[in-house]
Every structure is written in C-alpha cells, then in structure tokens.
Design a protein around this motif. Structure first.
Motif, short mmCIF file in Angstrom:
data_model
loop_
_atom_site.label_atom_id
_atom_site.label_comp_id
_atom_site.label_asym_id
_atom_site.label_seq_id
_atom_site.Cartn_x
_atom_site.Cartn_y
_atom_site.Cartn_z
N PHE A 80 3.43 6.24 2.22
CA PHE A 80 2.52 5.09 2.16
C PHE A 80 1.10 5.59 2.42
O PHE A 80 0.86 6.25 3.44
N TRP A 81 0.17 5.26 1.53
CA TRP A 81 -1.18 5.79 1.65
C TRP A 81 -2.22 4.81 1.14
O TRP A 81 -1.89 3.81 0.51
N ALA A 82 -3.48 5.14 1.42
CA ALA A 82 -4.63 4.40 0.89
C ALA A 82 -5.68 5.43 0.49
O ALA A 82 -5.78 6.50 1.11
N GLU A 86 -8.67 9.50 5.13
CA GLU A 86 -8.94 10.94 5.12
C GLU A 86 -7.68 11.78 5.34
O GLU A 86 -7.48 12.78 4.64
N PRO A 87 -6.79 11.42 6.30
CA PRO A 87 -5.55 12.20 6.43
C PRO A 87 -4.70 12.16 5.15
O PRO A 87 -4.04 13.15 4.81
N CYS A 88 -4.73 11.05 4.42
CA CYS A 88 -3.99 10.95 3.16
C CYS A 88 -4.57 11.93 2.14
O CYS A 88 -3.83 12.56 1.37
N PHE A 152 -1.95 4.92 8.18
CA PHE A 152 -1.91 5.75 6.97
C PHE A 152 -2.16 7.19 7.35
O PHE A 152 -3.04 7.44 8.17
N PRO A 153 -1.46 8.11 6.80
CA PRO A 153 -0.26 7.91 6.00
C PRO A 153 0.95 7.60 6.89
O PRO A 153 0.95 7.93 8.08
N LEU A 169 4.39 8.83 11.48
CA LEU A 169 3.10 8.13 11.47
C LEU A 169 2.00 9.16 11.56
O LEU A 169 1.97 9.97 12.48
N GLY A 170 1.10 9.15 10.59
CA GLY A 170 0.02 10.13 10.58
C GLY A 170 0.43 11.38 9.82
O GLY A 170 1.54 11.49 9.31
#
Length: 187
Positions: A80-82, A86-88, A152-153, A169-170
């Motif tokens: 799951f992302w957006a 930035e981590p995604c 996210f992520p 998570l993360g």
C-alpha cells in the motif's frame, strides 16, 4: 470408622479430579496431522498475522482484475503506497528488484491508496519507477481500511494458504525485506 470413610472419600475425590484432568487434556490436544490448508479454512478473516487475508477484487493499471483472498499458487505481498510518500519512493526500486528476483514464488501487488493521493500523480509514480508488478487503485480506500491501514508504505505478507504472515508498517532495508520474503516463500 470415620477416619476410614474420610480417607476413602479423599481417595475417590482425587481419582475423579485426575480423571477429569486427563479427559480435559485429551479434548484440548490439537490434531497433529491436519494439513495447513485445511486449518486455514477454519481461521477468521482479519488484518492481523495468523488470520486469513481479507478478500477483495481490484482492477489493475493493466486492465486485469486481481482477486485476493484464499489459497493461491504463490505467496503474495500487498504494498500500500501513495505517490507523495518519500519512504514509498525509496522502496519502489527495491520492490521492483524483489518482484523480478522472486517472480516464481511471490506475487507483489502495488495498491495506490488513491483516496489519499491524486491519481495522475500515482500514474506518474508508476512510470517514473517503472513498476514491474501490477498496480491497482484503491479509489475509495476501502481495501486499505480492510487491512487497518495507517501509514505508508504498509506491506502485507500473505502465504500460499491466504494467511497473513506479517504486516510491515513503514520501510525496511532491502536486506530485512529480502529476509522476510525468503521466510515467507521458503526460497
């Protein structure tokens, strides 16, 4: 005579208690040879390790309809992302590498939580990072909600029986993520 009766009652009571304990232990013992697939069908569905992954169907950016839920041929990772995350962005190249490296034992489905993103930005993200795995758009955030998404992520590792192995998570380091994939797939 009274002492003998008390002793007899005590002995009988101990025998009854021991018999009840033995019977209770036998009923609690789990069957040893029940296949994992059969056990997983008796699990409840939910967003947690050890539970059946909540089922859903979404159309991918390649126009294919993807179903999640129940046993499958390969293990599965839901990402799951957006696009603004930035981590995604840091994780995307690593997910591409993992998707290629483990393609025979693992499916990776990217799920853009479009309810918290802007679809044109998500489409640019897919092109920029040349995502090699299917991406779906969770337009209303319903799938993210089914998995109790909060950050996210979020990566959900699901075994071949459709049971959630872990929710991450993360972002992880590539080495940590690969270790988890190896554990999940047995590769």
């Amino acid at each position: 005579m009274r002492a003998v009766n008390k002793r007899n009652v005590t002995v009988v009571a101990l025998i009854v208690i021991l018999a009840v304990l033995v019977i209770a232990h036998e009923f609690r013992a789990e069957p040893e040879s029940v296949p994992v697939v059969q056990q997983s069908t008796n699990l409840e569905s939910g967003a947690g390790a050890g539970l059946l992954a909540p089922s859903f169907t979404l159309q991918g950016n390649d126009s294919t309809v993807y179903d999640v839920g129940g046993p499958r041929e390969k293990a599965l990772m839901l990402n799951f992302w957006a696009s603004w995350c930035e981590p995604c962005q840091l994780e995307a190249p690593e997910l591409n590498a993992m998707a290629v490296k483990y393609k025979n034992v693992l499916d990776i489905y990217g799920i853009n939580v479009t309810s918290q993103d802007y679809k044109p930005n998500a489409e640019r993200f897919i092109k920029k990072y040349m995502l090699s795995f299917p991406v779906m758009f969770d337009l209303k955030g319903k799938v993210f909600d089914k998995y109790n998404g909060a950050v996210f992520p979020t990566n959900v590792l699901i075994d071949k029986n459709g049971v959630i192995s872990e929710i991450i998570l993360g972002v992880l380091t590539p080495e940590e993520l690969e270790k988890k994939i190896i554990t999940l797939t047995g590769s």
